[in-house]
Design an enzyme around this catalytic site. Structure first.
Site, PDB file in Angstrom:
ATOM      1  N   CYS A  83       0.108  -0.828  -0.046  1.00  0.00           N
ATOM      2  CA  CYS A  83       0.010   0.066  -0.154  1.00  0.00           C
ATOM      3  C   CYS A  83       0.967   1.528  -0.540  1.00  0.00           C
ATOM      4  O   CYS A  83       1.710   1.673   0.673  1.00  0.00           O
ATOM      5  CB  CYS A  83      -0.951  -0.097   1.039  1.00  0.00           C
ATOM      6  SG  CYS A  83      -2.088  -1.169   1.082  1.00  0.00           S
ATOM      7  N   GLN A 291      -9.091 -10.127 -12.749  1.00  0.00           N
ATOM      8  CA  GLN A 291      -9.518  -8.702 -11.608  1.00  0.00           C
ATOM      9  C   GLN A 291      -8.826  -9.116 -10.082  1.00  0.00           C
ATOM     10  O   GLN A 291      -9.776 -10.048  -9.808  1.00  0.00           O
ATOM     11  CB  GLN A 291     -10.231  -7.754 -12.451  1.00  0.00           C
ATOM     12  CG  GLN A 291     -10.028  -6.953 -13.785  1.00  0.00           C
ATOM     13  CD  GLN A 291      -8.832  -5.701 -13.541  1.00  0.00           C
ATOM     14  OE1 GLN A 291      -8.333  -5.726 -12.561  1.00  0.00           O
ATOM     15  NE2 GLN A 291      -9.100  -5.519 -14.629  1.00  0.00           N
ATOM     16  N   TYR A 320      -7.971  -6.485 -26.653  1.00  0.00           N
ATOM     17  CA  TYR A 320      -7.324  -7.130 -25.185  1.00  0.00           C
ATOM     18  C   TYR A 320      -8.056  -7.608 -24.249  1.00  0.00           C
ATOM     19  O   TYR A 320      -8.024  -7.219 -23.256  1.00  0.00           O
ATOM     20  CB  TYR A 320      -6.814  -5.665 -24.629  1.00  0.00           C
ATOM     21  CG  TYR A 320      -5.780  -4.746 -25.182  1.00  0.00           C
ATOM     22  CD1 TYR A 320      -4.705  -5.000 -25.920  1.00  0.00           C
ATOM     23  CD2 TYR A 320      -6.373  -3.814 -25.758  1.00  0.00           C
ATOM     24  CE1 TYR A 320      -4.467  -4.454 -26.898  1.00  0.00           C
ATOM     25  CE2 TYR A 320      -6.107  -2.875 -27.225  1.00  0.00           C
ATOM     26  CZ  TYR A 320      -4.447  -3.075 -26.972  1.00  0.00           C
ATOM     27  OH  TYR A 320      -4.194  -2.364 -28.445  1.00  0.00           O
ATOM     28  N   GLU A 341      -7.103 -11.002 -27.786  1.00  0.00           N
ATOM     29  CA  GLU A 341      -6.042 -11.411 -26.731  1.00  0.00           C
ATOM     30  C   GLU A 341      -5.234 -11.865 -27.266  1.00  0.00           C
ATOM     31  O   GLU A 341      -4.704 -12.847 -27.732  1.00  0.00           O
ATOM     32  CB  GLU A 341      -6.311 -11.806 -25.485  1.00  0.00           C
ATOM     33  CG  GLU A 341      -5.741 -12.720 -24.848  1.00  0.00           C
ATOM     34  CD  GLU A 341      -4.660 -11.845 -23.829  1.00  0.00           C
ATOM     35  OE1 GLU A 341      -5.532 -10.163 -23.729  1.00  0.00           O
ATOM     36  OE2 GLU A 341      -3.851 -11.608 -23.649  1.00  0.00           O
ATOM     37  N   ASP A 389      -9.117  -2.273 -23.789  1.00  0.00           N
ATOM     38  CA  ASP A 389      -8.456  -2.166 -22.351  1.00  0.00           C
ATOM     39  C   ASP A 389      -7.239  -2.899 -22.578  1.00  0.00           C
ATOM     40  O   ASP A 389      -7.069  -3.919 -21.929  1.00  0.00           O
ATOM     41  CB  ASP A 389      -9.338  -3.574 -21.744  1.00  0.00           C
ATOM     42  CG  ASP A 389      -8.852  -3.896 -20.162  1.00  0.00           C
ATOM     43  OD1 ASP A 389      -8.299  -2.472 -19.698  1.00  0.00           O
ATOM     44  OD2 ASP A 389     -10.037  -4.237 -19.574  1.00  0.00           O
ATOM     45  N   CYS A 417      -6.107   1.782 -17.245  1.00  0.00           N
ATOM     46  CA  CYS A 417      -5.216   1.988 -15.629  1.00  0.00           C
ATOM     47  C   CYS A 417      -4.288   2.875 -15.430  1.00  0.00           C
ATOM     48  O   CYS A 417      -3.431   2.797 -14.672  1.00  0.00           O
ATOM     49  CB  CYS A 417      -4.910  -0.128 -15.203  1.00  0.00           C
ATOM     50  SG  CYS A 417      -3.852  -0.040 -16.624  1.00  0.00           S
TER      51      CYS A 417
END
Ligand code: SAH
Length: 463
Positions: A83, A291, A320, A341, A389, A417
């Site tokens: 984190c 995920q 993707y 993919e 993606d 992302c």
């Protein structure tokens, strides 16, 4: 003489934050990056690294704290590399992520009119991860499991990780206890000796199924059958709702940072576990991409579905596509979905998942999107809606060119992302006549600076 010197202490005002969660301040114009600080704070720091264009500081003392500063909930925060934002209030993290997206779109993309929605966060941002990979080592005759320190292979031992599923923590304690009891040694990176390298767990949040993978420096583990049975018995007893359904040994005898080796040996139960997202079931094998935050993934995919605006007549490209999760999610509202993919094993999983769910209007193509899409286009297969993606580096320009200039779908839905490459690609698409209307960040990675974002673009070329 340079004003900034290594090993000297400075008082710095933190003006901004990077997507890595580092604070940025300036000393005599030179940018200084520091962990554990927040924008708006005044801090005392020591310069620990000095380069021509930037420096890295180590926090010594917070002189003027931000109102967003909170006490981290974890005893090993900042020593553990997991984190980076536990010192920041959760709602402030969400606002920070919204700002990251907005700033990137404006600064990098030159796009000022996109409606950037507030980041959708979790009500309870704890115990959300469905996959854990604990390195195993030994110290003072004890087996230690935990996580790597930032940018290092030092194992920081901890008994509890509040972002992991609780069953994952139970499993690793059971394995560590078993190793102590039977004298099974941990792997030692320095000598290449010893046996157990990592304990990996994968948990189906909506099914309660648990997979345990013990990564070993060899191809047998003493008492493996007994250990598997103990894991099954103990998890069944402890939770009632979650249970170990699959135990593997993964063989990794290489001197490498890569966690999983190529060979998996099933020692107990099923080859894969199942997880559900929405109405769809997905099979997860030891190496499958999935995920890590199941609950928020459903939120993300629902947004993709909403932005895709399908009425059942469309041809959709899911580029993707990984193991075909988004493709399946969109399939019931589309005429046909083509998933593309590059990873062979993922394509195999995707086809299996389509079968498992009785979906027959999806087709998966193995290959690079930038090659497979031109092939489809040449065959006369054109998309009405394209979902992108890509990994962090974003899309290949030739792919964007083909989609926007030649194929011209009605809508493009971009899942990203990385706000920086998202902004770069949106700028390119904007120039080709695709206007970004709306961006919706979703928090898949609480307590870190990572942000996932879905953006809707429509074709305004002929308007
Ligand atoms: N849409 C999926 C996976 C997204 S991760 C999901 O939501 O789960 C990005 C995926 O892109 C990975 O599976 C990666 O293997 C794949 N990939 C990377 N480069 C690619 C390329 N050039 N063409 C096609 N797929 C690619």
């Amino acid at each position: 003489m340079p004003v900034v010197e290594k090993n000297r202490d400075y008082v710095v005002d933190i003006k901004d934050m990077t997507h890595e969660g580092q604070g940025v301040g300036r000393i005599d114009g030179l940018a200084v990056f520091t962990d554990g600080v927040l924008a708006g704070e005044q801090v005392e720091l020591k310069i620990i690294k000095l380069k021509k264009s930037y420096a890295v500081g180590k926090l010594l003392k917070v002189l003027r704290p931000s109102p967003d500063r909170v006490d981290p909930f974890c005893g090993v925060f900042r020593r553990c590399g997991g984190c980076s934002l536990q010192h920041m209030d959760y709602n402030a993290q969400l606002a920070f992520k919204t700002k990251l997206v907005r700033d990137s779109l404006e600064r990098i993309g030159g796009l000022k009119d996109v409606k950037v929605r507030d980041t959708i966060g979790m009500k309870q941002p704890y115990n959300f991860r469905n996959k854990a990979q604990y390195p195993v080592t030994s110290a003072d005759g004890k087996i230690v499991t935990g996580f790597y320190a930032p940018r290092s292979h030092e194992v920081i031992g901890s008994d509890e990780c509040r972002i992991q599923n609780m069953e994952s923590d139970r499993v690793r304690k059971l394995v560590a206890g078993f190793m102590m009891e039977k004298g099974i040694p941990a792997y030692d990176e320095n000598t290449g000796k010893g046996l157990v390298r990592h304990i990996m767990t994968r948990v189906g949040f909506n099914t309660g199924e648990i997979m345990v993978v013990l990564v070993i420096n060899g191809d047998t583990l003493p008492h493996a059958g007994e250990l598997a049975q103990r894991l099954v018995d103990e998890t069944a007893q402890s939770s009632g709702s979650s249970m170990v359904k699959s135990v593997y040994l993964n063989v990794n005898t290489d001197n490498t940072n890569v966690i999983l080796g190529d060979r998996n040996i099933l020692v107990y139960g099923n080859e894969s576990i199942t997880e559900k997202i929405g109405n769809y079931s997905f099979m997860i094998s030891p190496g499958s991409f999935f995920q890590v935050n199941t609950a928020q993934t459903e939120v993300l995919y629902s947004k993709v579905l909403e932005f895709a605006g399908l009425n059942g007549s469309e041809t959709v490209f899911d580029l993707y596509c990984g193991i075909g999760t988004i493709s399946l999610f969109l399939s019931s509202r589309a005429k046909i979905v083509y998933g593309v993919e590059v990873v062979k094993a993922a394509v195999k999983d995707a086809r299996r998942n389509a079968k498992l769910n009785g979906v027959d209007n999806v087709e998966f193509i193995e290959g690079e999107a930038e090659k497979a899409v031109p092939d489809l286009y040449r065959k006369g297969i054109h998309a009405d809606v394209v979902v992108l993606d890509p990994p962090r580096k974003g899309c290949d320009e030739s792919l964007l060119q083909l989609i926007a200039a030649d194929m011209q779908p009605d809508r493009i839905v971009y899942v990203s992302c990385n706000p920086a490459t998202l902004a770069r690609d949106l700028k390119y698409l904007d120039a080709q006549g695709y206007e970004a209307l709306e961006a919706q960040p979703v928090d898949l990675f609480p307590w870190t600076g990572h942000v996932e974002c879905v953006t809707l673009m429509t074709n305004v070329k002929n308007k």
